[in-house]
Design a protein around this motif. Structure first.
Motif, PDB file in Angstrom:
ATOM      1  N   LYS A   1      11.883 -10.438  -6.475  1.00 37.23           N
ATOM      2  CA  LYS A   1      10.530  -9.971  -6.753  1.00 37.23           C
ATOM      3  C   LYS A   1      10.103 -10.277  -8.126  1.00 37.23           C
ATOM      4  CE  LYS A   1       7.365  -6.016  -6.757  1.00 37.23           C
ATOM      5  NZ  LYS A   1       7.361  -4.715  -6.033  1.00 37.23           N
ATOM      6  N   PHE A   2       9.062 -10.878  -8.565  1.00 36.24           N
ATOM      7  CA  PHE A   2       8.831 -11.200  -9.883  1.00 36.24           C
ATOM      8  C   PHE A   2       7.325 -10.952 -10.041  1.00 36.24           C
ATOM      9  CE2 PHE A   2       7.159 -14.237 -12.911  1.00 36.24           C
ATOM     10  CZ  PHE A   2       8.038 -14.448 -13.896  1.00 36.24           C
ATOM     11  N   GLN A   3       7.029 -10.161 -11.250  1.00 33.42           N
ATOM     12  CA  GLN A   3       5.818  -9.919 -11.442  1.00 33.42           C
ATOM     13  C   GLN A   3       5.366 -10.559 -12.710  1.00 33.42           C
ATOM     14  OE1 GLN A   3       4.520  -7.139  -9.593  1.00 33.42           O
ATOM     15  NE2 GLN A   3       2.584  -7.503 -10.462  1.00 33.42           N
ATOM     16  N   ASP A   4       4.220 -10.968 -12.771  1.00 39.56           N
ATOM     17  CA  ASP A   4       3.725 -11.788 -14.054  1.00 39.56           C
ATOM     18  C   ASP A   4       2.356 -11.257 -14.122  1.00 39.56           C
ATOM     19  OD1 ASP A   4       3.048 -13.338 -16.326  1.00 39.56           O
ATOM     20  OD2 ASP A   4       3.374 -15.232 -14.957  1.00 39.56           O
ATOM     21  N   GLY A   5       1.922 -10.087 -14.892  1.00 34.93           N
ATOM     22  CA  GLY A   5       0.689  -9.688 -15.072  1.00 34.93           C
ATOM     23  C   GLY A   5       0.659  -9.264 -13.681  1.00 34.93           C
ATOM     24  N   ASN A   6      -0.617  -9.538 -12.958  1.00 34.21           N
ATOM     25  CA  ASN A   6      -1.111  -8.839 -11.688  1.00 34.21           C
ATOM     26  C   ASN A   6      -0.828  -9.896 -10.682  1.00 34.21           C
ATOM     27  OD1 ASN A   6      -2.761 -11.044 -11.943  1.00 34.21           O
ATOM     28  ND2 ASN A   6      -4.886  -9.830 -11.576  1.00 34.21           N
ATOM     29  N   LEU A   7      -0.039 -10.888 -10.899  1.00 30.91           N
ATOM     30  CA  LEU A   7       0.474 -11.757  -9.962  1.00 30.91           C
ATOM     31  C   LEU A   7       1.977 -11.297  -9.496  1.00 30.91           C
ATOM     32  CD1 LEU A   7       0.642 -14.227  -7.936  1.00 30.91           C
ATOM     33  CD2 LEU A   7       1.567 -15.387 -10.062  1.00 30.91           C
ATOM     34  N   THR A   8       2.388 -10.968  -8.208  1.00 33.72           N
ATOM     35  CA  THR A   8       3.475 -10.593  -7.615  1.00 33.72           C
ATOM     36  C   THR A   8       4.012 -11.916  -6.807  1.00 33.72           C
ATOM     37  OG1 THR A   8       2.909  -8.257  -7.819  1.00 33.72           O
ATOM     38  CG2 THR A   8       4.892  -9.173  -6.383  1.00 33.72           C
ATOM     39  N   LEU A   9       5.172 -12.546  -7.065  1.00 35.77           N
ATOM     40  CA  LEU A   9       5.738 -13.398  -6.114  1.00 35.77           C
ATOM     41  C   LEU A   9       7.110 -12.882  -5.699  1.00 35.77           C
ATOM     42  CD1 LEU A   9       4.898 -16.529  -8.626  1.00 35.77           C
ATOM     43  CD2 LEU A   9       3.943 -15.800  -6.648  1.00 35.77           C
ATOM     44  N   TYR A  10       7.264 -13.443  -4.623  1.00 31.01           N
ATOM     45  CA  TYR A  10       8.717 -13.493  -3.848  1.00 31.01           C
ATOM     46  C   TYR A  10       9.167 -14.844  -3.409  1.00 31.01           C
ATOM     47  CZ  TYR A  10       7.143  -8.702  -3.262  1.00 31.01           C
ATOM     48  OH  TYR A  10       6.548  -7.445  -3.348  1.00 31.01           O
ATOM     49  N   GLN A  11      10.475 -14.914  -3.319  1.00 30.56           N
ATOM     50  CA  GLN A  11      10.975 -16.330  -2.836  1.00 30.56           C
ATOM     51  C   GLN A  11      11.259 -17.020  -4.254  1.00 30.56           C
ATOM     52  OE1 GLN A  11      12.087 -17.114  -0.115  1.00 30.56           O
ATOM     53  NE2 GLN A  11      10.868 -15.768   1.276  1.00 30.56           N
ATOM     54  N   SER A  12      12.447 -17.305  -4.489  1.00 28.37           N
ATOM     55  CA  SER A  12      12.932 -17.812  -5.706  1.00 28.37           C
ATOM     56  C   SER A  12      12.443 -19.030  -6.077  1.00 28.37           C
ATOM     57  CB  SER A  12      14.579 -18.224  -5.593  1.00 28.37           C
ATOM     58  OG  SER A  12      15.356 -16.963  -5.385  1.00 28.37           O
ATOM     59  N   ASN A  13      12.241 -20.206  -5.064  1.00 35.52           N
ATOM     60  CA  ASN A  13      11.662 -21.532  -5.621  1.00 35.52           C
ATOM     61  C   ASN A  13      10.061 -21.451  -5.735  1.00 35.52           C
ATOM     62  OD1 ASN A  13      13.663 -23.448  -5.618  1.00 35.52           O
ATOM     63  ND2 ASN A  13      14.282 -22.428  -3.759  1.00 35.52           N
ATOM     64  N   ALA A  14       9.255 -20.330  -5.176  1.00 33.62           N
ATOM     65  CA  ALA A  14       7.817 -20.132  -5.652  1.00 33.62           C
ATOM     66  C   ALA A  14       7.952 -19.539  -6.979  1.00 33.62           C
ATOM     67  CB  ALA A  14       7.291 -19.108  -4.665  1.00 33.62           C
ATOM     68  N   ILE A  15       8.875 -18.662  -7.499  1.00 33.32           N
ATOM     69  CA  ILE A  15       8.825 -18.248  -8.842  1.00 33.32           C
ATOM     70  C   ILE A  15       9.136 -19.392  -9.566  1.00 33.32           C
ATOM     71  CG2 ILE A  15      10.064 -16.633 -10.331  1.00 33.32           C
ATOM     72  CD1 ILE A  15      10.528 -14.657  -7.736  1.00 33.32           C
ATOM     73  N   LEU A  16      10.367 -20.215  -9.277  1.00 38.33           N
ATOM     74  CA  LEU A  16      10.611 -21.172 -10.144  1.00 38.33           C
ATOM     75  C   LEU A  16       9.287 -22.082 -10.444  1.00 38.33           C
ATOM     76  CD1 LEU A  16      14.215 -22.403  -9.119  1.00 38.33           C
ATOM     77  CD2 LEU A  16      13.521 -21.748 -11.635  1.00 38.33           C
ATOM     78  N   ARG A  17       8.785 -22.504  -9.306  1.00 35.14           N
ATOM     79  CA  ARG A  17       7.734 -23.576  -9.467  1.00 35.14           C
ATOM     80  C   ARG A  17       6.443 -22.861 -10.319  1.00 35.14           C
ATOM     81  NH1 ARG A  17       9.857 -25.326  -4.512  1.00 35.14           N
ATOM     82  NH2 ARG A  17       9.874 -27.497  -4.512  1.00 35.14           N
ATOM     83  N   HIS A  18       6.294 -21.622 -10.134  1.00 37.83           N
ATOM     84  CA  HIS A  18       5.185 -20.803 -10.932  1.00 37.83           C
ATOM     85  C   HIS A  18       5.350 -20.736 -12.344  1.00 37.83           C
ATOM     86  CE1 HIS A  18       2.407 -17.912 -12.534  1.00 37.83           C
ATOM     87  NE2 HIS A  18       3.545 -17.148 -13.152  1.00 37.83           N
ATOM     88  N   LEU A  19       6.860 -20.655 -12.719  1.00 40.01           N
ATOM     89  CA  LEU A  19       7.452 -20.823 -14.075  1.00 40.01           C
ATOM     90  C   LEU A  19       7.313 -22.444 -14.784  1.00 40.01           C
ATOM     91  CD1 LEU A  19      10.479 -18.503 -14.197  1.00 40.01           C
ATOM     92  CD2 LEU A  19       8.179 -17.939 -14.928  1.00 40.01           C
ATOM     93  N   GLY A  20       7.633 -23.236 -13.764  1.00 40.58           N
ATOM     94  CA  GLY A  20       7.270 -24.510 -14.322  1.00 40.58           C
ATOM     95  C   GLY A  20       5.949 -24.903 -14.439  1.00 40.58           C
ATOM     96  N   ARG A  21       4.928 -24.565 -13.794  1.00 35.93           N
ATOM     97  CA  ARG A  21       3.457 -24.838 -14.009  1.00 35.93           C
ATOM     98  C   ARG A  21       3.169 -23.834 -15.408  1.00 35.93           C
ATOM     99  NH1 ARG A  21       3.514 -24.795  -8.551  1.00 35.93           N
ATOM    100  NH2 ARG A  21       3.064 -22.716  -8.503  1.00 35.93           N
ATOM    101  N   THR A  22       3.693 -22.642 -15.467  1.00 34.38           N
ATOM    102  CA  THR A  22       3.098 -22.107 -16.487  1.00 34.38           C
ATOM    103  C   THR A  22       3.843 -22.479 -17.961  1.00 34.38           C
ATOM    104  OG1 THR A  22       3.094 -20.195 -15.103  1.00 34.38           O
ATOM    105  CG2 THR A  22       3.489 -19.707 -17.685  1.00 34.38           C
ATOM    106  N   PHE A  23       4.974 -23.014 -18.000  1.00 35.60           N
ATOM    107  CA  PHE A  23       5.340 -23.624 -19.167  1.00 35.60           C
ATOM    108  C   PHE A  23       5.563 -25.016 -19.407  1.00 35.60           C
ATOM    109  CE2 PHE A  23       7.460 -19.338 -18.435  1.00 35.60           C
ATOM    110  CZ  PHE A  23       6.856 -18.598 -19.780  1.00 35.60           C
ATOM    111  N   GLY A  24       4.774 -25.829 -18.466  1.00 37.66           N
ATOM    112  CA  GLY A  24       4.834 -27.296 -18.750  1.00 37.66           C
ATOM    113  C   GLY A  24       6.141 -27.864 -18.253  1.00 37.66           C
ATOM    114  N   LEU A  25       6.798 -27.382 -17.341  1.00 31.51           N
ATOM    115  CA  LEU A  25       8.027 -27.773 -17.006  1.00 31.51           C
ATOM    116  C   LEU A  25       8.150 -28.547 -15.612  1.00 31.51           C
ATOM    117  CD1 LEU A  25       9.987 -24.790 -18.034  1.00 31.51           C
ATOM    118  CD2 LEU A  25       9.743 -26.806 -19.552  1.00 31.51           C
ATOM    119  N   TYR A  26       7.073 -29.248 -15.278  1.00 32.71           N
ATOM    120  CA  TYR A  26       6.893 -29.689 -13.861  1.00 32.71           C
ATOM    121  C   TYR A  26       6.388 -31.293 -13.918  1.00 32.71           C
ATOM    122  CZ  TYR A  26       6.144 -28.223  -9.062  1.00 32.71           C
ATOM    123  OH  TYR A  26       5.959 -27.993  -7.734  1.00 32.71           O
TER     124      TYR A  26
END
Length: 193
Positions: free
Chosen positions: A38-63
């Motif tokens: 379970k990953f909390q980023d501000g008011n966004l809660t994500l589940y699933q490892s790859n959804a979290i990875l993709r979110h981090l990829g978009r957030t940090f320009g790693l896509y």
């Protein structure tokens, strides 16, 4: 996720959940799919490892730098997950009787990644393009875990071996990989290895 965050200079708070506390607490029922992470980023809660990875990829320009590279990054990440599923099956269902066969088949599972490295600047860059992506962190994690499972497993893949060394030498990532938080973490979610 941890390697990505560490290498990108981000801090995070991690709540470690033991199996006993997982089974006895309301946390499992509160998780969307009844599982972690379970990953909390501000008011966004994500589940699933790859959804979290993709979110981090978009957030940090790693896509990737464009749509083409983003598609290739997705392809690589899905390939990593295919190998991870094979490995998970081994670890959790057939470790004793299946390890020798898995290690024998492993070069075939890893060959596509070596091929992708060859195609990208002769293996001297990242898995896609000329900047690190979230798929690089996921692939590095997979390869490091396999080096614990089967030492020498990358010997027949010199570009993957060099890739692991190159990425692991990135200063912030190197520090994280040497930290107790990483070193004391179970490999493959199991203590068998």
């Amino acid at each position: 996720m941890r390697m990505l965050l560490a290498d990108q200079g981000q801090s995070w708070k991690e709540e470690v959940v033991t199996k006993d506390s997982w089974m006895q607490s309301p946390l499992k029922a509160s998780c969307l799919y009844g599982q972690l992470p379970k990953f909390q980023d501000g008011n966004l809660t994500l589940y699933q490892s790859n959804a979290i990875l993709r979110h981090l990829g978009r957030t940090f320009g790693l896509y990737g730098k464009d749509q083409r590279e983003a598609a290739l990054v997705d392809m690589v990440n899905d390939g990593v997950e295919d190998v991870r599923r094979h490995c998970s099956q081994l670890i959790h269902h057939s470790y004793e009787g299946g390890k020798a066969r898995y290690v024998q088949e492993l070069p075939g599972y890893l060959k596509p990644f070596e091929t992708l490295l060859i195609q990208n600047q002769g293996g001297q860059a990242f898995i896609v393009g000329d900047q690190i992506s979230f798929a690089d962190y996921n692939l590095l994690d997979l390869l490091l875990n396999h080096q614990v499972l089967a030492p020498g497993c990358l010997d027949s893949h010199p570009l993957l071996l060099a890739y692991v060394a190159r990425l692991s030498a990135r200063p912030k990532l190197k520090a994280y990989l040497a930290s107790p938080e990483h070193v004391n973490r179970p490999v493959h979610g199991a203590q068998k290895i």
